[in-house]
Design a protein around this motif. Structure first.
Motif, PDB file in Angstrom:
ATOM      1  N   ILE B 310      58.669  41.003 -16.600  1.00 36.13           N
ATOM      2  CA  ILE B 310      58.123  39.846 -17.299  1.00 36.13           C
ATOM      3  C   ILE B 310      57.607  40.268 -18.664  1.00 36.13           C
ATOM      4  O   ILE B 310      57.839  39.628 -19.681  1.00 36.13           O
ATOM      5  CB  ILE B 310      56.993  39.203 -16.467  1.00 36.13           C
ATOM      6  N   SER B 311      56.878  41.366 -18.663  1.00 34.45           N
ATOM      7  CA  SER B 311      56.345  41.899 -19.921  1.00 34.45           C
ATOM      8  C   SER B 311      56.094  43.382 -19.678  1.00 34.45           C
ATOM      9  O   SER B 311      56.387  43.895 -18.601  1.00 34.45           O
ATOM     10  CB  SER B 311      55.019  41.201 -20.240  1.00 34.45           C
ATOM     11  N   ASN B 312      55.549  44.036 -20.656  1.00 33.76           N
ATOM     12  CA  ASN B 312      55.211  45.448 -20.487  1.00 33.76           C
ATOM     13  C   ASN B 312      54.162  45.617 -19.382  1.00 33.76           C
ATOM     14  O   ASN B 312      53.977  46.686 -18.848  1.00 33.76           O
ATOM     15  CB  ASN B 312      54.712  46.016 -21.803  1.00 33.76           C
ATOM     16  N   LYS B 313      53.470  44.550 -19.050  1.00 33.96           N
ATOM     17  CA  LYS B 313      52.395  44.627 -18.075  1.00 33.96           C
ATOM     18  C   LYS B 313      52.788  44.166 -16.672  1.00 33.96           C
ATOM     19  O   LYS B 313      52.099  44.467 -15.705  1.00 33.96           O
ATOM     20  CB  LYS B 313      51.204  43.773 -18.541  1.00 33.96           C
ATOM     21  N   ASP B 314      53.830  43.396 -16.577  1.00 31.00           N
ATOM     22  CA  ASP B 314      54.160  42.838 -15.273  1.00 31.00           C
ATOM     23  C   ASP B 314      55.643  43.001 -14.950  1.00 31.00           C
ATOM     24  O   ASP B 314      56.503  42.739 -15.790  1.00 31.00           O
ATOM     25  CB  ASP B 314      53.813  41.345 -15.228  1.00 31.00           C
ATOM     26  N   ARG B 315      55.877  43.382 -13.741  1.00 37.65           N
ATOM     27  CA  ARG B 315      57.261  43.494 -13.290  1.00 37.65           C
ATOM     28  C   ARG B 315      57.315  43.079 -11.827  1.00 37.65           C
ATOM     29  O   ARG B 315      56.433  43.435 -11.045  1.00 37.65           O
ATOM     30  CB  ARG B 315      57.750  44.931 -13.438  1.00 37.65           C
ATOM     31  N   LEU B 316      58.366  42.350 -11.470  1.00 35.19           N
ATOM     32  CA  LEU B 316      58.521  41.879 -10.089  1.00 35.19           C
ATOM     33  C   LEU B 316      59.751  42.523  -9.466  1.00 35.19           C
ATOM     34  O   LEU B 316      60.754  42.738 -10.136  1.00 35.19           O
ATOM     35  CB  LEU B 316      58.693  40.355 -10.064  1.00 35.19           C
ATOM     36  N   TYR B 317      59.640  42.780  -8.171  1.00 32.13           N
ATOM     37  CA  TYR B 317      60.770  43.340  -7.428  1.00 32.13           C
ATOM     38  C   TYR B 317      60.914  42.561  -6.117  1.00 32.13           C
ATOM     39  O   TYR B 317      59.913  42.254  -5.477  1.00 32.13           O
ATOM     40  CB  TYR B 317      60.498  44.775  -6.995  1.00 32.13           C
ATOM     41  N   LEU B 318      62.130  42.312  -5.718  1.00 30.29           N
ATOM     42  CA  LEU B 318      62.366  41.790  -4.384  1.00 30.29           C
ATOM     43  C   LEU B 318      63.449  42.658  -3.761  1.00 30.29           C
ATOM     44  O   LEU B 318      64.564  42.735  -4.270  1.00 30.29           O
ATOM     45  CB  LEU B 318      62.818  40.327  -4.448  1.00 30.29           C
ATOM     46  N   SER B 319      63.112  43.342  -2.675  1.00 33.19           N
ATOM     47  CA  SER B 319      64.145  44.156  -2.036  1.00 33.19           C
ATOM     48  C   SER B 319      64.293  43.768  -0.579  1.00 33.19           C
ATOM     49  O   SER B 319      63.318  43.428   0.084  1.00 33.19           O
ATOM     50  CB  SER B 319      63.870  45.649  -2.164  1.00 33.19           C
ATOM     51  N   CYS B 320      65.523  43.794  -0.114  1.00 30.25           N
ATOM     52  CA  CYS B 320      65.824  43.379   1.250  1.00 30.25           C
ATOM     53  C   CYS B 320      66.775  44.373   1.892  1.00 30.25           C
ATOM     54  O   CYS B 320      67.610  44.979   1.220  1.00 30.25           O
ATOM     55  CB  CYS B 320      66.534  42.030   1.276  1.00 30.25           C
ATOM     56  N   TYR B 321      66.624  44.491   3.179  1.00 34.54           N
ATOM     57  CA  TYR B 321      67.560  45.316   3.947  1.00 34.54           C
ATOM     58  C   TYR B 321      67.877  44.595   5.245  1.00 34.54           C
ATOM     59  O   TYR B 321      66.987  44.029   5.891  1.00 34.54           O
ATOM     60  CB  TYR B 321      66.963  46.702   4.245  1.00 34.54           C
ATOM     61  N   LEU B 322      69.124  44.620   5.627  1.00 36.53           N
ATOM     62  CA  LEU B 322      69.524  44.060   6.904  1.00 36.53           C
ATOM     63  C   LEU B 322      70.548  45.003   7.515  1.00 36.53           C
ATOM     64  O   LEU B 322      71.540  45.356   6.884  1.00 36.53           O
ATOM     65  CB  LEU B 322      70.151  42.673   6.690  1.00 36.53           C
ATOM     66  N   GLY B 323      70.318  45.421   8.729  1.00 36.86           N
ATOM     67  CA  GLY B 323      71.266  46.324   9.389  1.00 36.86           C
ATOM     68  C   GLY B 323      71.369  45.971  10.854  1.00 36.86           C
ATOM     69  O   GLY B 323      70.395  45.533  11.467  1.00 36.86           O
ATOM     70  N   LYS B 324      72.547  46.151  11.391  1.00 35.90           N
ATOM     71  CA  LYS B 324      72.730  45.780  12.787  1.00 35.90           C
ATOM     72  C   LYS B 324      73.798  46.654  13.441  1.00 35.90           C
ATOM     73  O   LYS B 324      74.750  47.075  12.788  1.00 35.90           O
ATOM     74  CB  LYS B 324      73.169  44.310  12.857  1.00 35.90           C
TER      75      LYS B 324
END
Lengths: 296, 812
Positions: B310-324
């Motif tokens: 978003i800026s030098n101060k904020d960052r977002l992450y979304l990580s997902c894992y699915l295994g079967k």
């Protein structure tokens, strides 16, 4: 289920292999083993032996060295105490010691019969003065509602025995299934999984099936080929469905688990629960109800 | 629960205090920023920032952030990361400022293998001991079973970490059990880290950036497990341009795509892997009426991640894992059908925020789920088992760099657990068996911590921390009360309503590490840590399997507790070409669980599993030797561990101490990589370990399968042969299997690089000299006692002989 997982792995591992190995296991003192029976209408009897080192082979002459001969064996049925006499027996042409039965020493007629509802106390004093004891109750018999044979899908003439059981509405009933094919089997034989209890089926009426049992390590053609574990069209099957007491059930539940686990990496090796104080084995009571199935 | 809320409030008050206290001191200026890879934009974990004039260094955190406070002045600042071109420049610092750096990958004649991604002297200078980072490139260069690159198998080559062997998902760290390892994938706990009962790990190497393992001296930000933390970071995704990579292997194929969503601001990565043997077990390859039709097995993994700056101060992450994993089996003879699906799913949403140049926070919202199911049917019978664990968690982890001498970490972690231990349902036709209601356990798990890394002077540095953990088992819950004389009988039960407290534990866990630096090339470190573990893995078998169930601490099961002391000597040789270390450790463990001897799974039904547990203790001690070569054409390491691990349970083995199954006296691994040319790379791994401890029967005895007497035609009594051979087990784990050793080799051929495409072939041979390593031992009984030809033969089953494999990998 663990055996099943083991099968899965083996199925996937095409490169697996096995080899004979020799193991140096510690030597320990042999222990007295009881193989005792009280069955409705039959004189009680006991086979006494000693445990042996795991890899000691058993040759014709050696069998008797494991037999526990010369013990003083009595049974009390709540009314009277009788002494079991040691018989000279020949099994498959080999003389065997350590077989004791509730027979008169002179007439060889029974001095006691198994009666439903009685509790039996077994006391043993061996030649070297070891004392063993056990108590077991001969349960009232519980008959199956019906029995039948059904061919398995995809198999021409082979199938399982089926039965319907109505479990009495009181928790704690234990059972063992065994069966015998007329002219083909000398004894009633039990498949693995023959021992069960009513913990999860109390008071219910349900259908179950059973494979055919065999003599351990049998090499008979119908025990090693596609007929193994199955009945066949044309068989006359006598079902001996036994109510057993808890000690008998627990021994066979554990023994069948141990036999089927045999080294499986998914099982913790564990000992078989015994109802014998001072020794190994089981003092078993069997209260049978019989049915006949003509397989067709 | 009120207490938990109070703690939350306290935590945020504390954090506000710190934020308010951030008025910059005029005598100091702070330099902070992010270091990333110039070619991909990936933030670099552990990259080093060195201030030449004052000889002070700091390394980046897990999000590539660094901060250093110094007196105003002119400094030469060196930014470096192994395998990348060092960036060195003079900066005149008059006020606090942010410096973000992108490092370019080093391109040299023969591409150098990156053994470790850390600053070269970090192993000497940090207080951390018993921690190892392995670059994913190094892991990829190792020979692998059937060509499947495996993170878990690679870390098992490090000293102090023991492989559970083939076909077993667990690994053992310094004598701890497989449930004592905290395995994190982008902060989310992964409860079952392997496929196919342990042959392959769930981590797809193409989606992974970094792997670090802490096996002792665990800093306060980690907790909840006694033995180790395996922290795996997924790649963020290239934010410069779209790239793909993949591979076609012996048993599975992979494909990964990554690229920018908004250049330099947002990127994505998606990665998948699947086995394909099942595709050949169906039409047209196998006719529908074939005996093997209907049998199949497959597993797959899907990783996905997006991030947005978003800026030098904020960052977002979304990580997902699915295994079967899914297994299907059917037997036409018996009409038996089985379906077993099991697997993990995780999702982590993270928000990095920079309050100011000295205070960094990562907030995470995490979901993790593991389910196992076993469904079997035969004729009119239906049988189903299911179990699992599901967590929702919330985490805040702060990094505060108040002065050049301190690096403070503090934060909190809250988890809401839902445990589903083994539940069974069964029916025969219309008759439903009475197997009790579905059992579940619910628990709140909260921890707050603070840890300070304090550089006292050039010699002494300490890292001290405290972790305060609380665990509350809450209703709904039914406690079954067993008859003390006959544990088979349930005589009563107590019910708890939703939210009712069943049992609460609150514990303090001190963590302490100290370093004494002898000179630039050598140091001595010591650590003392105490850990509590509130969740336990209950296993009926002697190996860990997907069927094992997680259970919480309850009124019956106390939290596991360990105390570990470790001492180490670290020395680098030949200008950091070689890193060497010797560590000794002593660890005690309490409140370990096992099933009572002879308990069968049916005894958990209509009962609490913990009614069938027994409790004991354990200890472990040993010495670990490690030499690693980081630079040159030939790189790799040699690790050797000498160790002892024992267990003692009042109700197992007659109360006598016994060796743990994975008590291995000697454990050795040699790992080599040789970069012959631009085209060819070679790898070799040799492992050796003492055989597993094993319980074998000491004696056999006989019992007739059914009443052996028959009455003859003339009324005579006949005794028949119907004897079964039964086993008597004495001392637990008193026997040793043969030693395990194996050599694997690999050769990688890098094809010609095209502008937009490059391919490589990996040829590997597993178990080169086809060593028959023991997998298990069973006994074959032949003949029978009465015929007098009974014999018992021990047989050893080995899994893999020599297995060659070829994998083709590509990148564009």
């Amino acid at each position: 289920m663990k055996q099943f997982l083991y099968l899965i792995i083996i199925a996937f591992v095409f490169a697996s292999c096995e080899e004979n190995i020799s193991l140096d296991l510690p030597r320990e003192d042999p222990r007295v083993v009881v193989d005792g029976y009280v069955e409705t209408g039959l004189p009680p009897y006991v086979i006494l032996s000693r445990s042996s080192s795991y890899f000691d082979p058993i040759n014709p002459g050696a069998l008797n060295s494991f037999a526990e001969s010369g013990a003083f064996v009595t049974i009390y049925d709540g009314v009277k105490t009788v002494q079991l006499i040691e018989l000279d027996t020949v099994v498959n042409g080999v003389s065997l010691k350590g077989f004791y039965a509730a027979l008169d020493s002179v007439t060889k007629l029974p001095t006691m019969f198994g009666e439903e509802g009685r509790t039996y106390q077994l006391t043993i004093i061996t030649k070297d003065n070891q004392q063993l004891s056990s108590t077991a109750k001969l349960q009232p018999h519980i008959a199956l509602d019906s029995t039948w044979f059904k061919v398995q899908e995809n198999l021409d003439s082979l199938g399982l025995a089926w039965a319907n059981l109505t479990d009495p509405d009181s928790i704690g009933n234990c059972y063992r299934w065994m069966a015998k094919r007329i002219t083909k089997d000398d004894l009633f034989l039990a498949p693995l999984g023959s021992a069960f209890e009513d913990k999860f089926i109390n008071g219910q009426s349900f259908v179950f099936n059973a494979f055919r049992g065999q003599i351990p390590n049998s090499t008979k053609p119908d025990d090693i080929k596609e007929e193994a574990g199955l009945f066949k069209k044309g068989d006359t099957i006598i079902v001996k469905f036994c109510a057993v007491d808890r000690g008998t059930f627990e021994f066979w539940r554990d023994a069948e688990t141990q036999i089927s686990n045999n080294g499986s990496p998914f099982a913790v090796p564990s000992n078989i629960k015994s109802n014998i104080t001072g020794g190994l084995g089981v003092f078993a009571t069997y209260s049978p109800a019989y049915d006949t199935i003509i397989a067709q | 629960m009120k207490k938990l809320i109070a703690l939350f409030v306290l935590h945020f008050l504390l954090f506000n205090q710190i934020v308010l206290a951030q008025a910059p001191t005029p005598s100091k200026v702070t330099v902070s920023g992010y270091i990333s890879d110039a070619s991909t934009g990936e933030r670099m974990i552990g990259a080093a920032v060195y201030f030449k004039e004052i000889e002070k260094a700091v390394s980046c955190n897990a999000y590539g952030f660094y901060s250093m406070s110094v007196a105003p002045g002119t400094y030469t600042i060196v930014f470096s990361y192994v395998g990348f071109v060092t960036n060195e420049a003079k900066y005149t610092l008059t006020k606090s400022q942010s410096i973000n750096i992108e490092l370019k990958p080093r391109v040299i004649e023969t591409q150098e293998v990156i053994v470790s991604a850390q600053k070269q002297e970090r192993n000497i200078q940090s207080t951390e001991m018993s921690k190892i980072e392995v670059g994913i490139d190094q892991i990829k260069a190792l020979p692998a079973l059937m060509g499947e690159v495996d993170v878990l198998k690679a870390i098992q080559l490090l000293p102090g970490v023991k492989s559970a062997g083939e076909g077993n998902s667990g690994f053992y760290v310094r004598g701890g059990g497989p449930d004592q390892n905290l395995i994190l994938l982008d902060e989310a706990v992964v409860y079952n880290a392997s496929h196919l009962f342990g042959f392959f790990s769930v981590f797809n190497s193409d989606a992974i950036k970094n792997v670090s393992l802490t096996k002792g001296g665990m800093p306060a930000q980690y907790g909840g497990r006694l033995s180790s933390v395996l922290d795996i970071s997924m790649k963020d995704g290239n934010n410069k341009e779209v790239h793909g990579e993949g591979g076609i292997g012996y048993i599975a194929s992979r494909f990964t795509l990554e690229g920018p969503i908004v250049k330099d601001k947002a990127s994505f990565i998606v990665s998948g892997r699947r086995t394909f043997i099942d595709l050949f077990l169906r039409e047209p390859f196998v006719p529908a009426n074939s005996r093997i039709a209907g049998n199949s097995y497959y597993f797959y993994d899907l990783n996905g991640k997006i991030n947005y700056t978003i800026s030098n101060k904020d960052r977002l992450y979304l990580s997902c894992y699915l295994g079967k994993d899914v297994f299907n089996f059917r037997s036409p003879e018996t009409g038996f059908k089985v379906k077993i699906p099991w697997g993990n799913a995780t999702a982590a949403f993270r928000w990095n925020h920079l309050f100011n140049e000295k205070l960094f926070v990562n907030n995470s919202l995490i979901f993790t789920n593991y389910n196992f199911e076993f469904g079997a049917a035969q004729q009119q019978f239906d049988f189903k088992i299911f179990s699992g664990i599901r967590d929702y968690s919330l985490k805040s982890d702060f990094n505060w760099y108040p002065t050049v001498l301190h690096n403070v970490k503090f934060g909190m972690n809250y988890i809401y657990h839902r445990f589903t231990p083994t539940n069974v349902s069964a029916r025969s036709g219309d008759v439903q068996f009475d197997l009790g209601e579905v059992k579940r356990y619910y628990a709140h798990d909260l921890a707050v911590y603070v840890n300070d890394d304090w550089e006292i002077d050039d010699q002494w540095k300490v890292s001290g921390g405290l972790r305060f953990s609380m665990f509350e088992h809450v209703g709904p819950f039914t406690r079954y009360i067993q008859d003390p004389l006959n544990t088979n009988n349930i005589i009563d039960s107590v019910s708890y309503k939703t939210g009712d407290k069943v049992k609460m534990y609150a514990k303090v866990e001190p963590r302490f590490n100290v370093r004494y630096q002898i000179n630039n090339r050598s140091s001595i470190k010591a650590s003392f840590t105490q850990n509590y573990q509130y969740i336990h893995l209950a296993s009926f078998g002697s190996v860990s399997l997907p069927t094992d169930v997680w259970v919480p601490s309850t009124d019956k099961v106390k939290p596991q507790f360990s105390t570990q002391y470790a001492l180490g000597y670290f020395k680098n040789l030949k200008k950091n070409t070689f890193e060497t270390s010797v560590e000794v450790y002593y660890k005690t463990m309490e409140n370990l669980i096992e099933y009572r001897e002879g308990v069968t799974p049916d005894q958990d039904v209509k009962n609490n599993a913990d009614n069938n547990f027994v409790f004991g203790k354990g200890d472990s001690y040993g010495a670990e030797f490690f030499i690693k070569k980081n630079q040159g054409k030939l790189t790799g390491w040699v690790g050797y561990t000498l160790s002892y691990t024992n267990r003692q349970f009042a109700e197992i083995n007659y109360g006598k101490e016994f060796p743990a199954k994975y008590d291995r006296r000697h454990d050795c691994s040699i790992v080599l990589n040789y970069q012959k040319s631009k085209k060819w790379t070679f790898g070799a791994v040799w492992v050796y370990s003492t055989g597993d401890a094993l319980t074998l029967p000491s004696q056999k005895y006989f019992a007739s399968t059914t009443p052996p007497v028959s009455v003859g035609a003339n009324g005579e009594i006949n005794l028949n042969n119907n004897f079964n051979v039964l086993s008597l087990y004495q001392a637990r784990n008193s026997f040793r299997q043969k030693a395990y050793h194996r050599l694997d080799i690999s050769a990688t051929y890098h094809g010609k690089k095209h502008k937009h495409y490059e391919g490589s072939w990996v040829f590997s041979i597993y178990n080169v000299y086809s060593r028959k390593n023991p997998y298990f031992i069973y006994f074959n009984v032949d003949g029978n006692s009465v015929d007098g030809n009974l014999s018992v033969q021990a047989k050893q089953v080995s899994l893999f002989g020599l297995i060659p494999s070829v994998t083709y990998n590509f990148k564009f």
